[in-house]
Write a protein that holds these residues in place. Sequence first.
Motif, PDB file in Angstrom:
ATOM      1  N   ALA A  97       0.845  -1.197   0.071  1.00  0.00           N
ATOM      2  CA  ALA A  97       0.046  -0.093  -0.058  1.00  0.00           C
ATOM      3  C   ALA A  97       0.869   1.163   0.118  1.00  0.00           C
ATOM      4  O   ALA A  97       2.097   1.172   0.379  1.00  0.00           O
ATOM      5  CB  ALA A  97      -0.993  -0.058   1.343  1.00  0.00           C
ATOM      6  N   PRO A  98       0.232   2.432  -0.284  1.00  0.00           N
ATOM      7  CA  PRO A  98       1.183   3.487  -0.360  1.00  0.00           C
ATOM      8  C   PRO A  98       1.767   3.828   1.136  1.00  0.00           C
ATOM      9  O   PRO A  98       0.833   3.710   2.393  1.00  0.00           O
ATOM     10  CB  PRO A  98       0.258   4.961  -0.799  1.00  0.00           C
ATOM     11  N   GLY A  99       2.811   4.525   1.073  1.00  0.00           N
ATOM     12  CA  GLY A  99       3.365   4.782   2.554  1.00  0.00           C
ATOM     13  C   GLY A  99       4.690   5.594   2.490  1.00  0.00           C
ATOM     14  O   GLY A  99       5.231   5.726   1.581  1.00  0.00           O
ATOM     15  N   ARG A 100       5.307   5.743   3.580  1.00  0.00           N
ATOM     16  CA  ARG A 100       6.578   6.247   3.909  1.00  0.00           C
ATOM     17  C   ARG A 100       7.583   5.072   4.518  1.00  0.00           C
ATOM     18  O   ARG A 100       7.188   4.613   5.474  1.00  0.00           O
ATOM     19  CB  ARG A 100       6.479   7.507   4.727  1.00  0.00           C
ATOM     20  N   VAL A 101       8.866   5.103   3.732  1.00  0.00           N
ATOM     21  CA  VAL A 101       9.892   4.046   4.692  1.00  0.00           C
ATOM     22  C   VAL A 101      10.286   4.470   5.869  1.00  0.00           C
ATOM     23  O   VAL A 101      10.586   5.675   6.072  1.00  0.00           O
ATOM     24  CB  VAL A 101      11.017   3.941   3.575  1.00  0.00           C
ATOM     25  N   ALA A 102       9.719   3.785   7.123  1.00  0.00           N
ATOM     26  CA  ALA A 102      10.083   4.119   8.545  1.00  0.00           C
ATOM     27  C   ALA A 102      11.566   3.477   8.819  1.00  0.00           C
ATOM     28  O   ALA A 102      12.125   3.999   9.591  1.00  0.00           O
ATOM     29  CB  ALA A 102       9.124   3.441   9.233  1.00  0.00           C
ATOM     30  N   PHE A 103      11.950   2.506   8.172  1.00  0.00           N
ATOM     31  CA  PHE A 103      13.295   1.959   8.435  1.00  0.00           C
ATOM     32  C   PHE A 103      13.738   0.881   7.378  1.00  0.00           C
ATOM     33  O   PHE A 103      12.706   0.485   6.958  1.00  0.00           O
ATOM     34  CB  PHE A 103      13.196   1.035   9.687  1.00  0.00           C
ATOM     35  N   ALA A 104      15.019   1.109   7.066  1.00  0.00           N
ATOM     36  CA  ALA A 104      15.543  -0.015   5.818  1.00  0.00           C
ATOM     37  C   ALA A 104      16.782   0.002   6.431  1.00  0.00           C
ATOM     38  O   ALA A 104      17.725   0.611   6.329  1.00  0.00           O
ATOM     39  CB  ALA A 104      15.497   1.031   4.590  1.00  0.00           C
ATOM     40  N   GLY A 105      17.023  -1.227   6.824  1.00  0.00           N
ATOM     41  CA  GLY A 105      18.421  -1.495   7.359  1.00  0.00           C
ATOM     42  C   GLY A 105      18.557  -2.920   7.898  1.00  0.00           C
ATOM     43  O   GLY A 105      17.794  -3.869   7.616  1.00  0.00           O
ATOM     44  N   VAL A 142       6.740   5.450  -0.985  1.00  0.00           N
ATOM     45  CA  VAL A 142       6.292   4.275  -1.925  1.00  0.00           C
ATOM     46  C   VAL A 142       5.107   4.046  -2.310  1.00  0.00           C
ATOM     47  O   VAL A 142       4.177   4.516  -1.533  1.00  0.00           O
ATOM     48  CB  VAL A 142       7.042   2.917  -1.210  1.00  0.00           C
ATOM     49  N   GLU A 143       4.843   3.488  -3.508  1.00  0.00           N
ATOM     50  CA  GLU A 143       3.602   3.334  -4.030  1.00  0.00           C
ATOM     51  C   GLU A 143       3.002   1.970  -3.842  1.00  0.00           C
ATOM     52  O   GLU A 143       4.167   0.954  -3.993  1.00  0.00           O
ATOM     53  CB  GLU A 143       3.335   3.893  -5.438  1.00  0.00           C
ATOM     54  N   PRO A 144       2.011   1.515  -3.848  1.00  0.00           N
ATOM     55  CA  PRO A 144       1.699  -0.101  -4.045  1.00  0.00           C
ATOM     56  C   PRO A 144       2.147  -0.743  -5.151  1.00  0.00           C
ATOM     57  O   PRO A 144       2.130  -0.158  -6.408  1.00  0.00           O
ATOM     58  CB  PRO A 144       0.044  -0.101  -4.224  1.00  0.00           C
ATOM     59  N   GLY A 145       2.837  -1.760  -4.947  1.00  0.00           N
ATOM     60  CA  GLY A 145       3.526  -2.397  -6.095  1.00  0.00           C
ATOM     61  C   GLY A 145       5.110  -2.309  -6.171  1.00  0.00           C
ATOM     62  O   GLY A 145       5.719  -2.793  -7.173  1.00  0.00           O
ATOM     63  N   GLU A 146       5.252  -1.050  -5.616  1.00  0.00           N
ATOM     64  CA  GLU A 146       6.791  -0.664  -6.016  1.00  0.00           C
ATOM     65  C   GLU A 146       7.710  -1.480  -5.085  1.00  0.00           C
ATOM     66  O   GLU A 146       7.597  -1.833  -4.063  1.00  0.00           O
ATOM     67  CB  GLU A 146       6.881   0.894  -5.342  1.00  0.00           C
ATOM     68  N   VAL A 147       8.746  -1.882  -5.798  1.00  0.00           N
ATOM     69  CA  VAL A 147       9.855  -2.835  -5.214  1.00  0.00           C
ATOM     70  C   VAL A 147      10.667  -2.015  -4.108  1.00  0.00           C
ATOM     71  O   VAL A 147      11.152  -0.882  -4.220  1.00  0.00           O
ATOM     72  CB  VAL A 147      10.890  -3.136  -6.279  1.00  0.00           C
ATOM     73  N   ILE A 148      10.566  -2.564  -3.027  1.00  0.00           N
ATOM     74  CA  ILE A 148      11.254  -2.006  -1.914  1.00  0.00           C
ATOM     75  C   ILE A 148      12.447  -2.821  -1.234  1.00  0.00           C
ATOM     76  O   ILE A 148      13.378  -2.378  -0.664  1.00  0.00           O
ATOM     77  CB  ILE A 148      10.369  -1.674  -0.677  1.00  0.00           C
ATOM     78  N   GLY A 149      12.743  -4.063  -2.033  1.00  0.00           N
ATOM     79  CA  GLY A 149      13.786  -4.602  -1.947  1.00  0.00           C
ATOM     80  C   GLY A 149      13.711  -5.885  -2.430  1.00  0.00           C
ATOM     81  O   GLY A 149      12.860  -6.427  -3.233  1.00  0.00           O
TER      82      GLY A 149
END
Length: 196
Positions: A97-105, A142-149
Amino acid sequence: MRANRCVRVCARLTLLVIVTATALLAPPPPLFAVGARGAPLADADLPATVPAVGRTWPVGLRPRVLRGWEPPATVYGPGHRGVDLAAPAGTPVRAVAPGRVAFAGRVAGRGVVSVDLTGTGDPPLRTTYEPVTAAVEEGEEVEPGEVIGTVEASGSHCTAPCVHWGLRRGEGYLNPLSLLPPWLLHRGPSRLLPLG
């Protein structure tokens, strides 16, 4: 004697049909939430119903669920605070779903990506995905379906390659499958309909 046995068998079958129909037609149970340390939340602390804001599965089109949502019954009790979805190493992981990355690590040697979902209240719903090599950075929209990793080759707690997908609101853990609308959760094969 034979008639009595037939009556008992028929009565058991009738009872089985009634119990099965009742279970299938009953509304789903309310979502169960647990606090950060596994303690059940009081009714006043329970999060609002989870909106079905998901627009895609995190991996694949309809991945196999290797292990489902199993909230613990007691503090520190056994359970599973998310779902494990079958996904080989290198599989793209997508925002549901749409949102904002809160953590990536990395956390405890595992790659983790967390996304706060837009428009889901205060505090917002937060999805987590692991083990994942992040393709996004903290603060990114990020948008729905967007690759985040992508799914990492190691660091999973599954016996087969998988991605663990979790959902929280504040300190409460929720069933991430509740984010998916019925049309996506139970989607079957496409069918062509006649024009006339």
